[in-house]
Design an enzyme around this catalytic site. Structure first.
Site, PDB file in Angstrom:
ATOM      1  N   SER A   1       0.798  -1.231   0.000  1.00  0.00           N
ATOM      2  CA  SER A   1       0.000   0.000   0.000  1.00  0.00           C
ATOM      3  C   SER A   1       0.832   1.283   0.000  1.00  0.00           C
ATOM      4  O   SER A   1       0.298   2.342  -0.303  1.00  0.00           O
ATOM      5  CB  SER A   1      -0.961   0.006   1.192  1.00  0.00           C
TER       6      SER A   1
ATOM      7  N   HIS B   1       0.704   4.021   7.078  1.00  0.00           N
ATOM      8  CA  HIS B   1       0.254   4.885   5.991  1.00  0.00           C
ATOM      9  C   HIS B   1       0.617   6.331   6.284  1.00  0.00           C
ATOM     10  O   HIS B   1       1.058   6.671   7.378  1.00  0.00           O
ATOM     11  CB  HIS B   1      -1.264   4.763   5.799  1.00  0.00           C
TER      12      HIS B   1
ATOM     13  N   ASP C   1      -7.885   5.730   4.022  1.00  0.00           N
ATOM     14  CA  ASP C   1      -8.347   4.663   4.908  1.00  0.00           C
ATOM     15  C   ASP C   1      -9.783   4.983   5.335  1.00  0.00           C
ATOM     16  O   ASP C   1     -10.176   6.147   5.386  1.00  0.00           O
ATOM     17  CB  ASP C   1      -7.414   4.553   6.110  1.00  0.00           C
TER      18      ASP C   1
END
Length: 140
Positions: free
Chosen positions: A31, A79, A104
């Site tokens: 990701s 992230h 998210d």
């Protein structure tokens, strides 16, 4: 016969290794590509390390890469913070993987942030591919 100095050196070495290992986090998905890849290890600073705050999650900025406890996933997520807003007097972070199309699914509070990825200049500190051993052992 075991030398006391040698034993002390081994103990010190073991403590240093354990302290260093607690500041490493294995990347388990793609990701965040191309910043880092599955199997890479990132170096982090901790919000709470044995009662010591290495950084304040309330001071996280847009662009920081954080490790947080997601309500939508069973493991910590690594992230990037893409926006900061305030909702009902609470600071909320919008977070997204660089390689993901969408942020998210839920905002993140400072209490959910565990670690922040250390950078050198503008680049995160990454140890490539070594984390695959952990991924294989954990079955991730």
């Amino acid at each position: 016969m075991i030398d006391k100095k040698e034993v002390i050196c081994y103990i010190i070495l073991l403590v240093v290794v354990l302290l260093a290992a607690s500041h490493l986090n294995v990347v388990v998905s793609g990701s965040m590509e191309p910043v880092f890849y599955r199997g890479d290890i990132v170096v982090v600073e901790k919000a709470n390390f044995l009662g010591i705050s290495e950084f304040d999650p309330n001071d996280v900025q847009v662009g920081d890469i954080v490790v947080y406890d997601a309500v939508w996933y069973n493991n910590p997520v690594i992230h990037r913070v893409i926006n900061i807003t305030e909702i009902n007097g609470t600071t909320m972070y919008m977070i997204k993987g660089d390689n993901n199309d969408r942020p998210d699914p839920y905002y993140v509070t400072p209490n959910q942030i565990r670690d922040r990825v250390l950078t050198f200049g503008d680049s995160p500190i990454v140890i490539p591919k070594i984390g695959y051993v952990t991924i294989i052992l954990k079955g991730l």
